[in-house]
Design an enzyme around this catalytic site. Sequence first.
Site, mmCIF file in Angstrom:
data_model
loop_
_atom_site.group_PDB
_atom_site.id
_atom_site.type_symbol
_atom_site.label_atom_id
_atom_site.label_comp_id
_atom_site.label_asym_id
_atom_site.label_seq_id
_atom_site.Cartn_x
_atom_site.Cartn_y
_atom_site.Cartn_z
ATOM 1 N N ASP A 45 -4.417 1.616 -1.733
ATOM 2 C CA ASP A 45 -5.648 2.146 -2.710
ATOM 3 C C ASP A 45 -5.207 2.482 -3.782
ATOM 4 O O ASP A 45 -3.785 2.950 -4.080
ATOM 5 C CB ASP A 45 -6.205 3.229 -1.872
ATOM 6 C CG ASP A 45 -7.676 3.447 -2.534
ATOM 7 O OD1 ASP A 45 -8.236 2.518 -3.033
ATOM 8 O OD2 ASP A 45 -8.263 4.572 -2.055
ATOM 9 N N ARG A 95 -10.275 -4.142 -13.864
ATOM 10 C CA ARG A 95 -9.739 -3.852 -12.575
ATOM 11 C C ARG A 95 -8.837 -4.856 -12.164
ATOM 12 O O ARG A 95 -7.969 -4.516 -11.311
ATOM 13 C CB ARG A 95 -10.889 -3.608 -11.646
ATOM 14 C CG ARG A 95 -11.622 -2.334 -11.949
ATOM 15 C CD ARG A 95 -12.934 -2.065 -11.030
ATOM 16 N NE ARG A 95 -12.701 -2.292 -9.583
ATOM 17 C CZ ARG A 95 -12.224 -0.950 -8.849
ATOM 18 N NH1 ARG A 95 -12.063 -0.003 -9.552
ATOM 19 N NH2 ARG A 95 -11.937 -0.970 -7.561
ATOM 20 N N HIS A 134 -5.089 -5.242 -9.564
ATOM 21 C CA HIS A 134 -5.007 -6.186 -8.446
ATOM 22 C C HIS A 134 -3.648 -6.890 -8.490
ATOM 23 O O HIS A 134 -2.785 -7.170 -7.519
ATOM 24 C CB HIS A 134 -6.301 -6.906 -8.100
ATOM 25 C CG HIS A 134 -7.411 -6.093 -7.738
ATOM 26 N ND1 HIS A 134 -7.362 -5.183 -6.605
ATOM 27 C CD2 HIS A 134 -8.577 -6.012 -8.093
ATOM 28 C CE1 HIS A 134 -8.512 -4.465 -6.610
ATOM 29 N NE2 HIS A 134 -9.282 -5.067 -7.496
ATOM 30 N N LEU A 149 10.952 -9.487 10.006
ATOM 31 C CA LEU A 149 10.136 -8.557 9.868
ATOM 32 C C LEU A 149 8.782 -9.150 10.191
ATOM 33 O O LEU A 149 8.703 -10.435 9.786
ATOM 34 C CB LEU A 149 9.921 -8.080 8.380
ATOM 35 C CG LEU A 149 8.681 -7.222 8.038
ATOM 36 C CD1 LEU A 149 8.771 -5.951 8.847
ATOM 37 C CD2 LEU A 149 8.692 -7.149 6.494
ATOM 38 N N SER A 163 -10.994 4.654 6.469
ATOM 39 C CA SER A 163 -11.636 3.282 5.743
ATOM 40 C C SER A 163 -11.612 2.261 6.982
ATOM 41 O O SER A 163 -11.495 0.969 6.501
ATOM 42 C CB SER A 163 -11.102 2.989 4.422
ATOM 43 O OG SER A 163 -11.328 3.938 3.431
ATOM 44 N N GLU A 209 1.253 8.817 12.959
ATOM 45 C CA GLU A 209 1.390 9.986 11.809
ATOM 46 C C GLU A 209 0.747 9.447 10.461
ATOM 47 O O GLU A 209 1.128 8.272 10.127
ATOM 48 C CB GLU A 209 3.042 10.063 11.826
ATOM 49 C CG GLU A 209 3.640 10.375 12.877
ATOM 50 C CD GLU A 209 3.055 12.037 13.325
ATOM 51 O OE1 GLU A 209 2.866 12.917 12.514
ATOM 52 O OE2 GLU A 209 3.142 12.062 14.653
#
Length: 250
Positions: free
Chosen positions: A21, A34, A38, A132, A195, A206
């Site tokens: 965010d 904006r 991003h 990963l 959200s 956590e």
Amino acid sequence: MQSTSLQGADAVPRHVAIIMDGNGRWAEARGMIRVRGHQAGARAVTAAITEAVRLGIKTLTLFAFSSENWKRPRAEVSALMQLLSESIKRESKALHDNGVRVRVIGEKSALAPALQKQIAEVEELTAGNTRLKLNIALNYGGKWDIVQACRALAHKIQTGELTPADISEESFHNELALTEDVDLLIRTGGEMRISNFLLWQCAYSEFYVTKTLWPDFDGAALDAAIAFYQRRERRFGMTSSQLRKDKDGV
């Protein structure tokens, strides 16, 4: 900012999820549109993946676009989708070369056919990688995830594959878009809410919230989040004394 060396490999969370965010606020604070935020956020994604690999995190899940984000201005949504497409095209080979397995979770049928094709290609390219697991939540919502799991179970009951008595937490969990529980949930930008992200999977996560906006979240910032996690006592409903007894083998 350089990352630091964390100690205690056993304490590194297996699965880290991040609500990325603050891109828009980062750009606006600099007098930019904006979309520039991003674009800067895309570079932070690369840094987070690199650091996750270095730390030995097994699964990283990134909230790229929620099912509610379609409500944003059309131009911003279009630019986001274009940026996602460009990022996949640009990063696919590097992710594959670094042993990263890519998977996109969410309602992909709502995406443009060309983007769906790109997603399928990068998922196929990286399917055999094990260093990963990188999950990208795209047009994803936790409520959607739970509803689609319910539908899948209902269909199995309808076809006779299951009975209502067969439904358990485990069988429900197995129908979710993501079947791995989250150890550490990170939210950048300072907002104190989940959200609609991984509602089931975050039952015992956590939570780490930082005011750092996502484009400024680098390897050192991820290290700080992991250090916070290492200081936590994960009790899963038990008491501290019970955990100490289990650890001491009493």
